[in-house]
Enzyme design. Structure first.
Site, PDB file in Angstrom:
ATOM      1  N   ASP A  39      -0.442  -5.636   0.472  1.00 59.42           N
ATOM      2  CA  ASP A  39      -1.717  -5.888  -0.368  1.00 59.42           C
ATOM      3  C   ASP A  39      -1.702  -7.203  -1.269  1.00 59.42           C
ATOM      4  O   ASP A  39      -0.579  -7.339  -1.758  1.00 59.42           O
ATOM      5  CB  ASP A  39      -2.167  -4.779  -1.352  1.00 59.42           C
ATOM      6  CG  ASP A  39      -2.621  -3.428  -0.724  1.00 59.42           C
ATOM      7  OD1 ASP A  39      -3.295  -3.460   0.355  1.00 59.42           O
ATOM      8  OD2 ASP A  39      -2.384  -2.452  -1.330  1.00 59.42           O
ATOM      9  N   CYS A  65       0.951  -1.342   0.106  1.00 58.59           N
ATOM     10  CA  CYS A  65       0.008  -0.095  -0.072  1.00 58.59           C
ATOM     11  C   CYS A  65       0.930   1.285  -0.197  1.00 58.59           C
ATOM     12  O   CYS A  65       2.001   1.571   1.021  1.00 58.59           O
ATOM     13  CB  CYS A  65      -0.758  -0.027   1.339  1.00 58.59           C
ATOM     14  SG  CYS A  65      -1.718   1.573   1.579  1.00 58.59           S
TER      15      CYS A  65
END
Length: 137
Positions: free
Chosen positions: A39, A32
């Site tokens: 992520d 992120c």
């Protein structure tokens, strides 16, 4: 993408035919860009090759290269599609990224490329034939 993780290609074994290649890449990770937290996403790649196909080991290494890069979901999906289109110049390509929940939100991003003037042939739907169509009344 770095040159170390360049996408390699090989000649399409049947360039005169439209055929569909489907790949599932269930272990995509990036970071992120706001929090630095990882992520996770499952990628689905669908394409109709023209003259070239993507070589799988190079695709794997290319996908892994995002592991430590910060990227928004929308940006990374479109960048991967752009890099793949640049490498293989397909007739059609679609990349679907299904990001796992973060902050209570699932994100799906779908990006698509279509070669100019390419149209898929009509699909043959065999399900429209009655199951007993070879019998006589």
């Amino acid at each position: 993408m770095t040159d170390q993780y360049a996408l390699e290609t090989f000649p399409n074994p049947k360039p005169e035919r439209d055929f569909h290649i489907h790949m599932q890449i269930p272990e995509f990770t990036c970071l992120c860009p706001k929090t630095g937290q990882p992520d996770f996403a499952a990628l689905m790649l669908d394409y109709i090759p023209d003259r070239l196909c993507v070589e799988l080991k190079s695709l794997k290494l290319y996908i892994w290269s995002y592991r430590n890069q910060g990227a928004f979901h929308e940006a990374v999906t479109n960048r991967i599609l752009d890099d793949l289109v640049s490498a293989v110049s397909p007739r059609f390509m679609r990349l679907t990224a299904k990001f796992y929940v973060r902050g209570g939100i699932f994100t799906n991003v779908e990006a698509e490329y279509r070669q100019e003037n390419w149209q898929p042939p009509p699909r043959v739907d065999l399900a429209t034939f009655a199951s007993d169509s070879n019998t006589r009344d």
